[in-house]
Scaffold this motif. Structure first.
Motif, short mmCIF file in Angstrom:
data_model
loop_
_atom_site.label_atom_id
_atom_site.label_comp_id
_atom_site.label_asym_id
_atom_site.label_seq_id
_atom_site.Cartn_x
_atom_site.Cartn_y
_atom_site.Cartn_z
N LEU A 55 -25.08 -43.38 13.06
CA LEU A 55 -26.26 -43.10 13.90
C LEU A 55 -26.33 -44.09 15.07
O LEU A 55 -26.72 -43.73 16.18
N TRP B 29 -25.90 -36.87 7.49
CA TRP B 29 -26.85 -36.36 6.48
C TRP B 29 -26.25 -36.41 5.08
O TRP B 29 -26.97 -36.63 4.11
N ARG C 268 -31.22 -34.33 16.50
CA ARG C 268 -30.61 -34.55 15.18
C ARG C 268 -30.44 -36.04 14.92
O ARG C 268 -30.71 -36.54 13.84
N ARG D 216 -25.97 -40.14 3.81
CA ARG D 216 -27.25 -40.71 3.38
C ARG D 216 -27.20 -41.03 1.87
O ARG D 216 -27.72 -42.04 1.42
N GLN E 78 -32.91 -38.30 12.23
CA GLN E 78 -32.33 -39.01 11.08
C GLN E 78 -32.68 -40.49 11.11
O GLN E 78 -32.91 -41.11 10.07
N ARG F 156 -36.28 -40.54 9.96
CA ARG F 156 -36.47 -40.18 8.55
C ARG F 156 -35.80 -41.18 7.61
O ARG F 156 -36.39 -41.61 6.62
N ASN F 157 -34.57 -41.57 7.93
CA ASN F 157 -33.79 -42.34 6.96
C ASN F 157 -33.77 -43.83 7.22
O ASN F 157 -33.32 -44.61 6.39
#
Ligand code: ME8
Length: 511
Positions: free
Chosen positions: A445, A431, A361, A434, A365, A368-369
């Motif tokens: 994170l 999430w 997880r 974001r 992230q 992806r982010n």
């Protein structure tokens, strides 16, 4: 403080194939050896095979093979088992090696020179399966009414000329040694057993046999071979270079800890220190006795056909899952039961879910982010600080646990942090951040990356391959994976490789 550490497993008899019990001891010792290396120690980790004696000779005869050829094959199988368990031993000793003959011969000479050995005649009970002599009063009644050793092994009456070690003279000296070294035998229950055995009085020990040939010849009297336990115990000094006391390796003696199964404590905690002290050598610092595994509730035995082969289990479930299970399921020192069900539960709940998902997880992230770049460290909130402190405390906590061989406690401590990190990620909900607060998402994170790095670093000794993969994904350079490196934070902005699951869930085809 000496930064050297010498740890051993028992050397295993080559009368039969290796199984989960042998793998257990080797893996436990491996974790402790790897931990010390991670903590900056120079480590010498020894395992090997015990190849002499009547029991091995008999197994070779039954296989119709000459004992040397037989032991060559079975010893190679133990070596393979250790390698497949990712055991990082620095040496593998075989008692049939010339270096070991030289060592046994010299030890014997010193015992004779110091007046501890005399010639006599042995008449009494012997159990080949245990390679041990028993007194009349120690035998128990078997279910069939016959008399057997306390271990259940059949006994035979032996009458033959023999050399004896004057063990009777060692009672007071051993008791004084145990009193001066209260940590010599662990766990505590085992120490009490040894103390009461020694307080009960010691009889001289027969240390040679004349009725068979498969052993180290007694110097000057080749009609005798040395008693297999005198021969076997000596392996621990042979590998350290004995009798060459100027050898570099000799600096490792005395061993810091002998890891053994509970059934052989007496040999390691009574006979062995007595032999060594009688020869003018230092006794080991500690003997730790772990418990015994049963298989799905039954004692493992060839006749029941329920012997568990560690290599097969590792093939099915993954080696690191097996290593984790063995050390997590049972407090080190207690007996335990090997059950497929419990292994699958721990693999799925604790490895795949608690740890694997947390890493996945977090890293997904970041990928992806944040374009796969390690976010920067930022000033910590109270919750960040609490989690970071818990992660940072792991090395010191584990050091204390593992110095006591409390492997299960060490894992529980790490899982407390993993569980806290799961609570943290759910509460912080990066999430959701974001959209609402991207800088805070990055900060959260980063806290998780830092804690995962602490966790993965201290778990390396337990699950070396999986934790190496996790540390790769966290962007930790290979040379920065020891405990000392944890003082240096990861570089902000490091590009992380795409995340990949480390512990696949096991879907049980039989369930
Ligand atoms: O005793 N559960 O060798 P060995 C846990 N050669 N551990 C087990 C186990 C089980 N069911 N079965 C075996 C000898 N072990 C001598 C030692 S040392 C100088 C000489 C492990 O082949 C455990 O460590 O019978 C036990 O002490 C060892 O294997 C016995 O191996």
């Amino acid at each position: 403080m000496s930064k050297r550490f010498y740890i051993t497993t028992p050397i295993f008899y080559v009368n039969g194939a290796p199984h989960i019990g042998h793998a257990y001891t080797a893996i436990a010792a491996d974790v402790l050896a790897r931990w010390k290396r991670l903590d900056g120690y120079e480590v010498f980790f020894l395992t090997g095979t015990d190849e002499h004696g009547q029991k091995v000779e008999k197994a070779a005869r039954e296989a119709g093979v000459d004992p040397q050829a037989f032991t060559d094959t079975v010893s190679a199988d133990f070596r393979d088992m250790a390698a497949r368990m990712n055991v990082s031993n620095d040496d593998f000793i075989r008692t049939t090696e010339p270096r070991h003959y030289a060592s046994c011969t010299e030890l014997w000479r010193r015992l004779v020179a110091n007046g501890h050995i005399y010639e006599g005649f042995y008449e009494g009970w012997y159990a080949v399966r245990d390679e041990a002599f028993y007194g009349e009063d120690e035998l128990i009644i078997a279910p069939d009414g016959g008399r057997v050793a306390p271990s259940g092994a059949p006994v035979e009456w032996v009458r033959e000329p023999s050399y004896f070690f004057r063990l009777s003279a060692w009672q007071d000296k051993l008791l004084a040694f145990y009193a001066a070294n209260p940590d010599f035998i662990a766990p505590h229950a085992r120490r009490n057993e040894v103390l009461s055995f020694v307080r009960g009085g010691l009889t001289d020990l027969s240390v040679s046999r004349t009725s068979f040939r498969w052993g180290v010849p007694v110097p000057g009297d080749p009609a005798h071979v040395m008693y297999v336990w005198l021969d076997a115990l000596t392996n621990y000094i042979t590998a350290a270079g004995f009798p060459d006391e100027s050898a570099e390796r000799w600096a490792f003696w005395p061993a810091d800890v002998h890891i053994v199964g509970k059934e052989i404590v007496r040999f390691h905690a009574v006979y062995w220190p007595a032999f060594l002290m009688a020869a003018g050598l230092a006794p080991p610092r500690r003997v730790f006795a772990h418990g015994w595994w049963t298989a799905e509730g039954e004692k493992m035995s060839k006749s029941l056909g329920n012997v568990i082969e560690a290599r097969e289990v590792a093939e099915t479930f993954g080696l690191d899952a097996l290593r984790y299970f063995l050390l997590r399921e049972v407090p080190f020192g207690n007996d335990g039961d090997f059950s497929r069900r419990s292994l699958i539960t721990r693999l799925n709940d604790e490895l795949a879910n608690d740890l694997g998902n947390l890493a996945q997880r977090t890293l997904a992230q970041v990928a992806r982010n944040l374009g796969g770049c390690c976010p920067a460290r930022t000033p910590a909130t109270e919750e960040d600080a609490a989690l970071l402190a818990a992660g940072a405390a792991l090395p010191a906590t584990l050091r204390e646990r593992l110095d006591r061989q409390a492997l299960h406690e060490a894992l529980e401590d790490v899982w407390k942090v993993i569980r806290a990190a799961n609570v943290y990620i759910d509460r912080q909900a990066p999430w959701a951040l974001r959209r609402t607060d991207p800088p805070r998402m990055a900060a959260v994170l980063r806290v998780l990356v830092d804690v995962l790095r602490d966790v993965a670093t201290v778990l390396q000794p337990f699950m070396p391959a999986s934790m190496a993969r996790l540390l790769d994904q966290l962007g930790v350079p290979t040379e920065a994976r020891d405990l000392a490196s944890l003082a240096t934070p990861l570089t902000d902005g490091t590009a992380l490789p795409p995340p990949q699951g480390i512990f696949p869930r096991y879907a049980d085809p039989v369930a």
